[in-house]
Design a protein around this motif. Structure first.
Motif, PDB file in Angstrom:
ATOM      1  N   SER A   1     -11.754   9.163  -3.800  1.00 54.54           N
ATOM      2  CA  SER A   1     -11.061   8.064  -4.477  1.00 54.54           C
ATOM      3  C   SER A   1      -9.787   7.680  -3.726  1.00 54.54           C
ATOM      4  O   SER A   1      -9.470   6.491  -3.585  1.00 54.54           O
ATOM      5  CB  SER A   1     -10.725   8.466  -5.916  1.00 54.54           C
TER       6      SER A   1
ATOM      7  N   GLN B   1     -10.967   5.797  -0.467  1.00 55.73           N
ATOM      8  CA  GLN B   1     -11.441   4.432  -0.695  1.00 55.73           C
ATOM      9  C   GLN B   1     -10.303   3.519  -1.157  1.00 55.73           C
ATOM     10  O   GLN B   1     -10.274   2.330  -0.818  1.00 55.73           O
ATOM     11  CB  GLN B   1     -12.564   4.426  -1.747  1.00 55.73           C
TER      12      GLN B   1
ATOM     13  N   GLY C   1      -7.629   3.515   2.131  1.00 56.75           N
ATOM     14  CA  GLY C   1      -8.254   2.953   3.325  1.00 56.75           C
ATOM     15  C   GLY C   1      -7.576   3.276   4.637  1.00 56.75           C
ATOM     16  O   GLY C   1      -7.406   2.379   5.466  1.00 56.75           O
TER      17      GLY C   1
ATOM     18  N   GLY D   1     -12.598   3.540   4.046  1.00 53.97           N
ATOM     19  CA  GLY D   1     -12.278   3.104   2.706  1.00 53.97           C
ATOM     20  C   GLY D   1     -11.951   1.628   2.644  1.00 53.97           C
ATOM     21  O   GLY D   1     -11.417   1.042   3.596  1.00 53.97           O
TER      22      GLY D   1
ATOM     23  N   PHE E   1     -11.562   1.885  -6.082  1.00 54.03           N
ATOM     24  CA  PHE E   1     -12.817   2.620  -6.170  1.00 54.03           C
ATOM     25  C   PHE E   1     -12.551   4.066  -6.605  1.00 54.03           C
ATOM     26  O   PHE E   1     -11.528   4.653  -6.259  1.00 54.03           O
ATOM     27  CB  PHE E   1     -13.509   2.673  -4.802  1.00 54.03           C
TER      28      PHE E   1
ATOM     29  N   MET F   1     -14.894   7.783  -6.524  1.00 50.54           N
ATOM     30  CA  MET F   1     -16.126   8.334  -5.964  1.00 50.54           C
ATOM     31  C   MET F   1     -16.624   9.493  -6.810  1.00 50.54           C
ATOM     32  O   MET F   1     -15.851  10.152  -7.522  1.00 50.54           O
ATOM     33  CB  MET F   1     -15.917   8.779  -4.517  1.00 50.54           C
TER      34      MET F   1
ATOM     35  N   THR G   1     -18.867  -3.343  -2.857  1.00 53.99           N
ATOM     36  CA  THR G   1     -17.661  -3.875  -2.228  1.00 53.99           C
ATOM     37  C   THR G   1     -17.460  -5.339  -2.625  1.00 53.99           C
ATOM     38  O   THR G   1     -16.349  -5.766  -2.952  1.00 53.99           O
ATOM     39  CB  THR G   1     -17.758  -3.759  -0.699  1.00 53.99           C
TER      40      THR G   1
ATOM     41  N   THR H   1     -16.156   0.685   3.343  1.00 51.91           N
ATOM     42  CA  THR H   1     -16.637   1.449   2.184  1.00 51.91           C
ATOM     43  C   THR H   1     -17.673   2.475   2.606  1.00 51.91           C
ATOM     44  O   THR H   1     -17.648   3.635   2.163  1.00 51.91           O
ATOM     45  CB  THR H   1     -17.252   0.494   1.141  1.00 51.91           C
TER      46      THR H   1
ATOM     47  N   GLY I   1     -16.190   5.418   4.334  1.00 52.63           N
ATOM     48  CA  GLY I   1     -15.559   6.307   3.352  1.00 52.63           C
ATOM     49  C   GLY I   1     -16.594   7.173   2.640  1.00 52.63           C
ATOM     50  O   GLY I   1     -16.402   8.385   2.479  1.00 52.63           O
ATOM     51  N   ASP I   2     -17.702   6.556   2.208  1.00 50.78           N
ATOM     52  CA  ASP I   2     -18.781   7.323   1.575  1.00 50.78           C
ATOM     53  C   ASP I   2     -19.307   8.405   2.511  1.00 50.78           C
ATOM     54  O   ASP I   2     -19.551   9.548   2.100  1.00 50.78           O
ATOM     55  CB  ASP I   2     -19.931   6.387   1.185  1.00 50.78           C
TER      56      ASP I   2
ATOM     57  N   THR J   1     -19.547   5.613  -4.139  1.00 42.70           N
ATOM     58  CA  THR J   1     -18.569   4.913  -4.972  1.00 42.70           C
ATOM     59  C   THR J   1     -19.154   4.674  -6.359  1.00 42.70           C
ATOM     60  O   THR J   1     -20.355   4.496  -6.533  1.00 42.70           O
ATOM     61  CB  THR J   1     -18.185   3.579  -4.333  1.00 42.70           C
TER      62      THR J   1
END
Length: 470
Positions: free
Chosen positions: A84, A87, A90, A95, A100, A102, A277, A297, A300-301, A318
């Motif tokens: 979190s 994201q 960033g 992110g 967001f 997660m 997103t 995004t 980040g995942d 997310t």
């Protein structure tokens, strides 16, 4: 919001013009710390059931010891919090800089359990790590394919995601069909009462309290559950602090064949991250370029999933329900989900807090989820409305994609007689719907040999009746 392709390379988010535009937007504004903390806790309360239920499902299916279960629960909260933060903030292109949160994914969890059951937990964690690396490898190619995911496709996918999430929320209230407690009256009462409490709070309150309607409804539902004797606090064992252990199942093993279903699903997961997103930027009112921002995004995942694999977790994704909270409350600052990430990390290390969150009854969480997930469906409908469904061809594309995507959601087990790999892929309604919509859109809009009917024309306006001369 349209997925536009800029005629020249998009500016980096940190360049002067783009950074100045961001600084003026509510998504980048700070709020008083106490308010951000309250709104962050609201996000946590809504999403906390997912990591808890995910870990308990892994534990029950694979017969894990209580110590391993506690370790996975701690890791799930800590990694959800770190994701979190990543994201929302960033840093370094990891992110989306959007609000967001997660959590461990739903469909990837099923694949994780399937691999663990067939090949062992060490191979399952290895498959998660391989999939995270695979996402980094194919992301440049996937970014080029985003032109095949216009607003029409994204809107269709978000509607399917919303319907699927509403079903998940409903099952938290009713239990699964065929089980002994399915449709138990007290559970139905708690779920529907929580919805009612949320509606009343939203209707009667104003200002900050109205923005906290989701959390207030959940707390009121929990209070009612306590009066009915449905809240059970587990005293548990152990001390105040609990840190997740690295590689709880041993050194991961890497098997490409075993990981194949998860690798293939990751393509659908990247498409879903793209849709989230877009819909998150819609919820906060920020105009983004999906070809520039969706990869942030996805990165980040991927990096959080990579770390999660070493802590024994399935893929991290997310959270769609938190987008619904943003839309419902109108609180658009990404620093609210930064606060949520810090709260999640604290829960992961503070064992009593995790037990307290776990005490919230599932029907109460389900009632809250029905409201929030319904908002996700509405966001998908709004995107479809902007895609221009007055075109008969686009209406046909959406109809076929919705039918294909909703079939395994509304009729579970429909592909039960198929071999394991195609069955797992087809049972992901979001993936099937997204790729069906993308394929049909490319077929009808990008191939010259397919005829397309004209747009529906509005009926001619009636001519005004001349008034009689006097």
């Amino acid at each position: 919001m349209s997925l536009r392709t800029a005629p020249r390379p998009a500016p980096d988010p940190d360049t002067d013009a783009h950074a100045e535009a961001r600084r003026r937007h509510p998504v980048d504004t700070y709020r008083p710390v106490h308010r951000m903390l309250l709104f962050g806790i609201q996000h946590v309360l809504v999403m906390a059931a997912t990591p808890i239920s995910s870990v308990f499902l892994v534990s029950a299916t694979l017969h894990l010891t209580p110590a391993l279960t506690a370790n996975l629960l701690s890791a799930a909260f800590v990694l959800s919090g770190i994701g979190s933060l990543l994201q929302s903030l960033g840093p370094w292109g990891f992110g989306a800089r959007l609000p967001f949160v997660m959590l461990p994914g739903g469909a990837p969890l099923v694949l994780f359990l399937s691999i663990a059951d067939e090949h062992g937990l060490r191979t399952a964690t290895g498959a998660v790590i391989l999939t995270a690396v695979f996402c980094f490898v194919v992301l440049p190619l996937f970014s080029r394919l985003l032109k095949f995911f216009p607003t029409l496709v994204i809107g269709t996918m978000i509607v399917i995601v919303g319907v699927n999430l509403v079903k998940v929320g409903a099952l938290l209230i009713t239990g699964r069909p065929g089980t002994s407690g399915f449709g138990e009256p007290h559970a139905l009462l708690l779920g529907l009462a929580t919805v009612g409490f949320t509606v009343v709070a939203y209707a009667l309150l104003r200002g900050t309290l109205r923005q906290l309607a989701v959390m207030l409804g959940l707390l009121a539902g929990t209070a009612l559950a306590a009066l009915l004797g449905r809240v059970h606090l587990d005293g548990g064992s152990g001390g105040l602090l609990h840190a997740p252990a690295l590689m709880p199942f041993g050194t991961p093993q890497f098997n490409l064949v075993a990981a194949l279903p998860l690798l293939v699903y990751s393509l659908a997961s990247m498409a879903e991250a793209t849709g989230q997103t877009v819909v998150n930027s819609e919820a906060v009112g920020l105009r983004l370029d999906a070809r520039r921002d969706a990869p942030r995004t996805i990165r980040g995942d991927a990096v959080v999933s990579l770390a999660g694999g070493f802590f024994g977790l399935p893929l991290m994704v997310t959270s769609g329900e938190n987008i619904g909270i943003v839309k419902l409350t109108g609180v658009r600052s990404r620093f609210v989900t930064v606060a949520a990430g810090l709260v999640l990390i604290a829960i992961g290390f503070l064992a009593p807090v995790a037990r307290l969150v776990n005490a919230i009854p599932a029907p109460v969480v389900g009632g809250t989820a029905l409201v929030v997930f319904g908002v996700i469906t509405v966001l998908g409908v709004q995107l479809l409305g902007r895609a221009g469904l007055d075109d008969h061809t686009d209406t046909f594309i959406v109809a076929v994609a919705l039918a294909a995507g909703l079939l395994p959601i509304l009729l579970p087990g429909v592909y039960g007689q198929l071999p394991p790999t195609p069955r797992i892929l087809l049972e992901s309604g979001v993936a099937v719907g997204a790729f069906t919509a993308a394929l049909l859109h490319a077929l009808f809009h990008r191939t010259p040999w397919v005829s397309r009917p004209a747009k529906a024309s509005a009926p001619p306006a009636a001519e005004p009746i001349a008034e009689p001369q006097t």
